[in-house]
Motif scaffolding. Structure first.
Motif, PDB file in Angstrom:
ATOM      1  N   ALA A   1      -4.571  -0.782  -4.267  1.00 35.02           N
ATOM      2  CA  ALA A   1      -3.418  -1.206  -3.466  1.00 35.02           C
ATOM      3  C   ALA A   1      -3.843  -2.070  -2.278  1.00 35.02           C
ATOM      4  N   HIS A   2      -4.988  -1.755  -1.679  1.00 35.45           N
ATOM      5  CA  HIS A   2      -5.489  -2.595  -0.579  1.00 35.45           C
ATOM      6  C   HIS A   2      -5.748  -4.006  -1.073  1.00 35.45           C
ATOM      7  N   ASP A   3      -6.427  -4.117  -2.224  1.00 36.40           N
ATOM      8  CA  ASP A   3      -6.718  -5.452  -2.777  1.00 36.40           C
ATOM      9  C   ASP A   3      -5.430  -6.175  -3.166  1.00 36.40           C
ATOM     10  N   PHE A   4      -4.504  -5.421  -3.753  1.00 46.57           N
ATOM     11  CA  PHE A   4      -3.270  -6.051  -4.213  1.00 46.57           C
ATOM     12  C   PHE A   4      -2.427  -6.503  -3.010  1.00 46.57           C
ATOM     13  N   GLY A   5      -2.361  -5.657  -1.999  1.00 41.28           N
ATOM     14  CA  GLY A   5      -1.592  -5.997  -0.794  1.00 41.28           C
ATOM     15  C   GLY A   5      -2.145  -7.232  -0.111  1.00 41.28           C
ATOM     16  N   ARG A   6      -3.444  -7.287   0.000  1.00 37.93           N
ATOM     17  CA  ARG A   6      -4.089  -8.447   0.639  1.00 37.93           C
ATOM     18  C   ARG A   6      -3.870  -9.702  -0.220  1.00 37.93           C
ATOM     19  N   SER A   7      -4.029  -9.532  -1.531  1.00 39.58           N
ATOM     20  CA  SER A   7      -3.934 -10.702  -2.405  1.00 39.58           C
ATOM     21  C   SER A   7      -2.504 -11.227  -2.502  1.00 39.58           C
ATOM     22  N   TYR A   8      -1.515 -10.349  -2.304  1.00 41.63           N
ATOM     23  CA  TYR A   8      -0.139 -10.804  -2.502  1.00 41.63           C
ATOM     24  C   TYR A   8       0.285 -11.826  -1.441  1.00 41.63           C
ATOM     25  N   GLN A   9      -0.215 -11.654  -0.229  1.00 46.37           N
ATOM     26  CA  GLN A   9       0.137 -12.633   0.800  1.00 46.37           C
ATOM     27  C   GLN A   9      -0.533 -13.977   0.507  1.00 46.37           C
ATOM     28  N   ILE A  10      -1.797 -13.924   0.047  1.00 47.45           N
ATOM     29  CA  ILE A  10      -2.476 -15.189  -0.283  1.00 47.45           C
ATOM     30  C   ILE A  10      -1.711 -15.880  -1.407  1.00 47.45           C
TER      31      ILE A  10
ATOM     32  N   LEU B   1       0.839  -1.208   0.000  1.00 46.19           N
ATOM     33  CA  LEU B   1       0.000   0.000   0.000  1.00 46.19           C
ATOM     34  C   LEU B   1       0.876   1.261   0.000  1.00 46.19           C
ATOM     35  N   ALA B   2       1.960   1.217   0.769  1.00 51.34           N
ATOM     36  CA  ALA B   2       2.839   2.397   0.872  1.00 51.34           C
ATOM     37  C   ALA B   2       3.462   2.755  -0.483  1.00 51.34           C
ATOM     38  N   CYS B   3       3.785   1.735  -1.304  1.00 51.25           N
ATOM     39  CA  CYS B   3       4.377   2.007  -2.629  1.00 51.25           C
ATOM     40  C   CYS B   3       3.418   2.866  -3.457  1.00 51.25           C
ATOM     41  N   VAL B   4       2.145   2.510  -3.406  1.00 48.69           N
ATOM     42  CA  VAL B   4       1.134   3.225  -4.191  1.00 48.69           C
ATOM     43  C   VAL B   4       0.849   4.591  -3.563  1.00 48.69           C
ATOM     44  N   GLU B   5       0.759   4.607  -2.241  1.00 55.08           N
ATOM     45  CA  GLU B   5       0.448   5.872  -1.558  1.00 55.08           C
ATOM     46  C   GLU B   5       1.575   6.889  -1.747  1.00 55.08           C
ATOM     47  N   MET B   6       2.819   6.404  -1.697  1.00 58.10           N
ATOM     48  CA  MET B   6       3.950   7.328  -1.908  1.00 58.10           C
ATOM     49  C   MET B   6       3.898   7.911  -3.315  1.00 58.10           C
ATOM     50  N   ALA B   7       3.598   7.054  -4.302  1.00 64.53           N
ATOM     51  CA  ALA B   7       3.545   7.543  -5.690  1.00 64.53           C
ATOM     52  C   ALA B   7       2.406   8.545  -5.862  1.00 64.53           C
TER      53      ALA B   7
END
Ligand code: GRG
Length: 288
Positions: free
Chosen positions: A207-216, A183-189
């Motif tokens: 970014a929330h969806d991507f961050g959550r999905s990356y761990q799964i 999420l921070a990568c997207v928020e910083m950009a």
């Protein structure tokens, strides 16, 4: 541009910057070598590419300053991997297809290489415009209320059967450990490019969806891939009493959850120049 074209264009630029600046900005050659060994061990550069792709989605031009920030994120990510692999944590011998830092150089050396990468990453992120805002975002994302907090919950709950079916706990632990930095990568950009508030909101939803999905995804890699394919030990989570979405839901339901997150993430990009960002989700095909 497609995600693959974007990745092909920017990955070598990121790699070159990392190699050059880890050599020129670290005075002691030996510690520079130890840091470089792990940074250049062949990571996917997912987080720097995500920062750059978000800038691209906002039509912000990418020059050396933006590359430096993107590379700063990769230094911080690599610190977390080096420390995660230590005997006191996950005790792994291989990462990114090579011996882990402590196996190659010794434990004290690995700890120090990680310790050195974290502030250097922050220094690189702080060297451009909007530095105070960017530093606040990154330090919150990797501190006790972010990645380190998630890692603590992970360590603290390993082999603790009472949290094995606690969905809220597992979601929180995984979010802090993996999602916060993504999420921070997207928020910083979005902050750096001064995105309009509606666009920023869309990007943060993605970014929330991507961050959550990356761990799964990463948990599924642990069961679906061989260690040769993954470049690290696999099939460890269950054996070691780890609690994660996969141990909670099983493979079938984890895949369903991943598909749902992909669909939601795609929808959130509507109206943005988001083809490259949407392409990050293709990464998941190999575990579906
Ligand atoms: C030790 C403070 C501290 C934190 C560790 C990153 C992390 C937190 C632990 C690593 C274990 C793990 C599976 C974390 C989830 C995040 C993740 C999927 C890391 C791997 O990132 P990739 O897939 O790896 O981007 P590459 O090698 O491609 O960079």
């Amino acid at each position: 541009m497609t995600f693959k074209e974007f990745r092909t264009k920017w990955t070598p630029v990121v790699d070159e910057y990392l190699t050059e600046h880890l050599a020129s900005e670290v005075e002691d050659q030996k510690i520079s070598q130890i840091m470089t060994y792990s940074v250049m061990a062949g990571g996917k550069r997912l987080r720097p590419l995500l920062f750059l792709a978000t800038l691209d989605a906002l039509n912000k031009e990418i020059s050396e300053q933006e590359i430096r920030i993107a590379c700063g994120i990769e230094l911080i990510h690599t610190y977390s991997l080096i420390h995660d692999d230590l005997p006191a944590m996950d005790n792994d011998d291989y990462r990114r297809g090579k011996l882990t830092s402590h196996k190659k150089w010794g434990e004290a050396e690995a700890i120090l290489a990680g310790d050195a990468l974290l502030p250097m990453g922050i220094e690189w992120i702080a060297s451009g415009s909007h530095s105070a805002e960017l530093v606040k975002i990154i330090t919150q994302a990797v501190g006790p209320n972010g990645m380190v907090g998630g890692q603590y919950l992970d360590i603290d709950s390993t082999n603790n059967a009472s949290v094995a079916d606690d969905e809220q706990f597992i979601n929180r632990m995984e979010w802090l450990k993996t999602g916060c930095l993504i999420l921070a990568c997207v928020e910083m950009a979005a902050t750096y490019a001064k995105a309009a508030s509606d666009k920023k909101e869309q990007l943060l939803t993605f970014a929330h969806d991507f961050g959550r999905s990356y761990q799964i995804y990463d948990d599924l890699v642990d069961v679906v891939e061989t260690s040769e394919e993954a470049g690290k030990a696999t099939h460890k989570d269950q054996e070691e009493g780890k609690n994660n979405t996969l141990t909670l839901l099983g493979i079938k339901q984890s895949r369903q959850e991943l598909v749902g997150l992909i669909e939601h993430a795609q929808t959130s990009l509507t109206g943005l120049n988001g083809d490259v960002l949407a392409g990050f989700l293709d990464l998941y095909q190999k575990v579906l």
